[in-house]
Design a protein around this motif. Structure first.
Motif, PDB file in Angstrom:
ATOM      1  N   GLU A   1       0.829  -1.211   0.000  1.00 37.85           N
ATOM      2  CA  GLU A   1       0.000   0.000   0.000  1.00 37.85           C
ATOM      3  C   GLU A   1       0.866   1.265   0.000  1.00 37.85           C
ATOM      4  N   LEU A   2       1.921   1.264   0.803  1.00 32.57           N
ATOM      5  CA  LEU A   2       2.812   2.422   0.828  1.00 32.57           C
ATOM      6  C   LEU A   2       3.479   2.624  -0.522  1.00 32.57           C
ATOM      7  N   SER A   3       3.882   1.544  -1.166  1.00 28.18           N
ATOM      8  CA  SER A   3       4.568   1.636  -2.456  1.00 28.18           C
ATOM      9  C   SER A   3       3.654   2.212  -3.530  1.00 28.18           C
ATOM     10  N   GLU A   4       2.382   1.868  -3.482  1.00 24.78           N
ATOM     11  CA  GLU A   4       1.439   2.408  -4.463  1.00 24.78           C
ATOM     12  C   GLU A   4       1.279   3.915  -4.304  1.00 24.78           C
ATOM     13  N   HIS A   5       1.390   4.402  -3.070  1.00 25.38           N
ATOM     14  CA  HIS A   5       1.265   5.834  -2.821  1.00 25.38           C
ATOM     15  C   HIS A   5       2.600   6.558  -2.918  1.00 25.38           C
ATOM     16  N   ASP A   6       3.677   5.806  -2.819  1.00 29.16           N
ATOM     17  CA  ASP A   6       5.018   6.406  -2.811  1.00 29.16           C
ATOM     18  C   ASP A   6       5.988   5.489  -3.549  1.00 29.16           C
ATOM     19  N   PRO A   7       5.837   5.382  -4.870  1.00 26.21           N
ATOM     20  CA  PRO A   7       6.672   4.434  -5.632  1.00 26.21           C
ATOM     21  C   PRO A   7       8.163   4.717  -5.559  1.00 26.21           C
ATOM     22  N   GLU A   8       8.552   5.957  -5.295  1.00 22.58           N
ATOM     23  CA  GLU A   8       9.974   6.274  -5.230  1.00 22.58           C
ATOM     24  C   GLU A   8      10.672   5.552  -4.075  1.00 22.58           C
ATOM     25  N   ASN A   9       9.916   5.245  -3.034  1.00 21.37           N
ATOM     26  CA  ASN A   9      10.497   4.558  -1.881  1.00 21.37           C
ATOM     27  C   ASN A   9      10.055   3.102  -1.783  1.00 21.37           C
ATOM     28  N   ALA A  10       9.539   2.557  -2.884  1.00 17.97           N
ATOM     29  CA  ALA A  10       9.011   1.188  -2.867  1.00 17.97           C
ATOM     30  C   ALA A  10      10.078   0.171  -2.484  1.00 17.97           C
ATOM     31  N   THR A  11      11.299   0.380  -2.946  1.00 16.27           N
ATOM     32  CA  THR A  11      12.383  -0.561  -2.640  1.00 16.27           C
ATOM     33  C   THR A  11      12.661  -0.602  -1.144  1.00 16.27           C
ATOM     34  N   ILE A  12      12.624   0.559  -0.515  1.00 15.33           N
ATOM     35  CA  ILE A  12      12.858   0.628   0.936  1.00 15.33           C
ATOM     36  C   ILE A  12      11.737  -0.072   1.684  1.00 15.33           C
ATOM     37  N   TYR A  13      10.498   0.196   1.284  1.00 16.31           N
ATOM     38  CA  TYR A  13       9.367  -0.432   1.961  1.00 16.31           C
ATOM     39  C   TYR A  13       9.440  -1.959   1.856  1.00 16.31           C
ATOM     40  N   ALA A  14       9.742  -2.452   0.669  1.00 11.48           N
ATOM     41  CA  ALA A  14       9.806  -3.899   0.459  1.00 11.48           C
ATOM     42  C   ALA A  14      10.917  -4.527   1.284  1.00 11.48           C
ATOM     43  N   ALA A  15      12.074  -3.874   1.297  1.00 13.54           N
ATOM     44  CA  ALA A  15      13.207  -4.411   2.060  1.00 13.54           C
ATOM     45  C   ALA A  15      12.910  -4.397   3.558  1.00 13.54           C
ATOM     46  N   ASN A  16      12.311  -3.317   4.034  1.00 14.95           N
ATOM     47  CA  ASN A  16      11.966  -3.240   5.459  1.00 14.95           C
ATOM     48  C   ASN A  16      10.957  -4.310   5.849  1.00 14.95           C
ATOM     49  N   ALA A  17       9.947  -4.510   4.996  1.00  8.63           N
ATOM     50  CA  ALA A  17       8.923  -5.509   5.297  1.00  8.63           C
ATOM     51  C   ALA A  17       9.524  -6.910   5.330  1.00  8.63           C
ATOM     52  N   GLU A  18      10.386  -7.197   4.367  1.00  5.59           N
ATOM     53  CA  GLU A  18      11.009  -8.520   4.310  1.00  5.59           C
ATOM     54  C   GLU A  18      11.884  -8.760   5.544  1.00  5.59           C
ATOM     55  N   ALA A  19      12.644  -7.755   5.933  1.00  8.25           N
ATOM     56  CA  ALA A  19      13.489  -7.891   7.119  1.00  8.25           C
ATOM     57  C   ALA A  19      12.643  -8.061   8.371  1.00  8.25           C
ATOM     58  N   ALA A  20      11.566  -7.307   8.468  1.00  6.26           N
ATOM     59  CA  ALA A  20      10.694  -7.393   9.642  1.00  6.26           C
ATOM     60  C   ALA A  20      10.001  -8.748   9.714  1.00  6.26           C
ATOM     61  N   GLN A  21       9.612  -9.298   8.571  1.00  2.00           N
ATOM     62  CA  GLN A  21       9.000 -10.627   8.560  1.00  2.00           C
ATOM     63  C   GLN A  21       9.976 -11.677   9.081  1.00  2.00           C
ATOM     64  N   ALA A  22      11.220 -11.574   8.663  1.00  7.21           N
ATOM     65  CA  ALA A  22      12.240 -12.510   9.148  1.00  7.21           C
ATOM     66  C   ALA A  22      12.463 -12.335  10.647  1.00  7.21           C
ATOM     67  N   GLU A  23      12.454 -11.089  11.108  1.00  6.16           N
ATOM     68  CA  GLU A  23      12.628 -10.820  12.535  1.00  6.16           C
ATOM     69  C   GLU A  23      11.494 -11.436  13.356  1.00  6.16           C
ATOM     70  N   LEU A  24      10.264 -11.293  12.851  1.00  2.79           N
ATOM     71  CA  LEU A  24       9.121 -11.853  13.579  1.00  2.79           C
ATOM     72  C   LEU A  24       9.121 -13.379  13.549  1.00  2.79           C
ATOM     73  N   GLN A  25       9.588 -13.956  12.460  1.00  2.00           N
ATOM     74  CA  GLN A  25       9.685 -15.405  12.406  1.00  2.00           C
ATOM     75  C   GLN A  25      10.664 -15.918  13.461  1.00  2.00           C
ATOM     76  N   ALA A  26      11.796 -15.248  13.560  1.00  2.00           N
ATOM     77  CA  ALA A  26      12.787 -15.633  14.569  1.00  2.00           C
ATOM     78  C   ALA A  26      12.234 -15.416  15.976  1.00  2.00           C
ATOM     79  N   LEU A  27      11.523 -14.316  16.169  1.00  3.93           N
ATOM     80  CA  LEU A  27      10.940 -14.036  17.480  1.00  3.93           C
ATOM     81  C   LEU A  27       9.899 -15.085  17.846  1.00  3.93           C
ATOM     82  N   SER A  28       9.102 -15.494  16.870  1.00  2.00           N
ATOM     83  CA  SER A  28       8.085 -16.514  17.126  1.00  2.00           C
ATOM     84  C   SER A  28       8.716 -17.811  17.597  1.00  2.00           C
ATOM     85  N   GLU A  29       9.803 -18.210  16.957  1.00  2.00           N
ATOM     86  CA  GLU A  29      10.490 -19.429  17.382  1.00  2.00           C
ATOM     87  C   GLU A  29      11.073 -19.271  18.789  1.00  2.00           C
ATOM     88  N   GLU A  30      11.581 -18.089  19.065  1.00  5.35           N
ATOM     89  CA  GLU A  30      12.129 -17.807  20.393  1.00  5.35           C
ATOM     90  C   GLU A  30      11.048 -17.919  21.470  1.00  5.35           C
TER      91      GLU A  30
END
Length: 344
Positions: free
Chosen positions: A195-224
């Motif tokens: 949703e952020l990328s659709e409204h702000d395509p110039e920063n789409a790469t940052i949004y995608a990278a942040n989301a991917e990193a956060a998903q990995a962080e939450l996966q690790a936290l869930s296992e913890e």
């Protein structure tokens, strides 16, 4: 500072300021949602949160600054009317041009029905379910978090109307506390980035990278957290009211029951008697309240024979921002282990 460093530093600050200036204006309903959005927007901008810490999301009167944040928003991320029934009208009135995203109704969300009965007999068989938005029949539900200023009235039926709580609100339909399942948060991170990328395509790469990193962080936290809770997985405990089944299902633990199904309705004598009988039969040794509720009610119901813990499903004592959501989950898990182990 050497002169040669001034130009690059100045340029970096200018670029960061430009990114912040161009970022979409984003409003969120509660602090855990703000945290997820803030993590995706990290390095680009910072979302506003409408419901202040320590206040009830269910019934809430916005401050002028919060109404202004909603009015200026390009995007609004919120759980849905099951949690904040008042917010839909506010969005229509103040942010009609904004794009509102209801997370509870988003594709991929794991949604559970409300449980019923002293020991949640009615929905004991339910696991996670995926529902489309059209399947959600939200009613006017009570929520767990009331402001400190009104906790003394939380069980006084004569004052329910002051906080947006109805005496006879139905406790059925979709349980809106879905942020307590980190699998939902992982799904929403991707949606937020999209949703952020659709409204702000110039920063789409940052949004995608942040989301991917956060998903990995939450996966690790869930296992913890799963490993942390494993030693107490089969220990029966009670909660003040039924707001935690997403957390329970995510981490394979199970509350034996709730003192009250809703924070808007005080338990009657029959329910208290049934709870005492059930707690004795199942060997319950731990009961959880929440920061805004008077723990004396727990003592009244169970005396001194159980440990008393406090869990906070909104992280009301935590600072807003990207770290809020994972720390909230850690704190909940730690409080559960301490109380069930008898260390509280």
């Amino acid at each position: 500072m050497p002169i040669r460093f001034l130009a690059p530093l100045s340029l970096g600050m200018t670029l960061a300021s430009a990114a912040m200036a161009d970022a979409p204006r984003v409003a969120t309903d509660i602090a855990p949602v703000q945290s997820l959005v803030a993590r995706v927007m990290q390095g680009v901008g910072e979302p506003d949160v409408i419901v202040r810490s320590g206040a009830s999301p269910h019934g809430y009167a916005m401050r002028p600054s919060e109404a202004a944040a909603l009015e200026e928003a390009d995007l609004v991320f919120w759980m849905g009317e099951g949690l904040t029934p008042w917010l839909e009208g506010a969005i229509d009135a103040l942010a009609s041009e904004a794009h509102a995203v209801e997370l509870l109704g988003a594709a991929g969300s794991r949604v559970l029905p409300f449980r019923e009965g002293v020991a949640f007999e009615a929905h004991a068989d339910h696991g996670h379910e995926d529902h489309g938005h059209e399947d959600h029949d939200h009613e006017d539900h009570g929520h767990e978090d009331k402001g400190h200023e009104d906790h003394a009235e939380a069980h006084d039926h004569d004052h329910d109307h002051d906080h947006g709580h109805g005496h006879d609100h139905a406790h059925d339909g979709a349980d809106p506390h879905a942020w307590l399942d980190p699998a939902n948060a992982q799904a929403w991170l991707g949606l937020i980035a999209q949703e952020l990328s659709e409204h702000d395509p110039e920063n789409a790469t940052i949004y995608a990278a942040n989301a991917e990193a956060a998903q990995a962080e939450l996966q690790a936290l869930s296992e913890e957290i799963k490993a942390q809770l494993a030693p107490v997985r089969d220990a029966p405990f009670l909660v003040f009211h039924d707001a935690y089944q997403y957390f329970e299902t995510a981490f394979d633990i199970s509350a034996a029951g709730a003192i009250s199904l809703s924070d808007a309705v005080a338990p009657g004598p029959a329910r208290i008697a049934a709870l005492r009988e059930m707690a004795e039969a199942r060997g319950v040794t731990c009961v959880f309240s929440e920061p805004q509720f008077d723990p004396k009610l727990v003592e009244t119901v169970f005396g001194e024979g159980v440990s008393h813990g406090v869990i906070d499903p909104l992280g009301s004592q935590l600072a807003a921002g990207p770290g809020h959501y994972p720390q909230m989950l850690r704190d909940m898990a730690g409080a559960m282990v301490a109380c069930v182990s008898g260390a509280s």
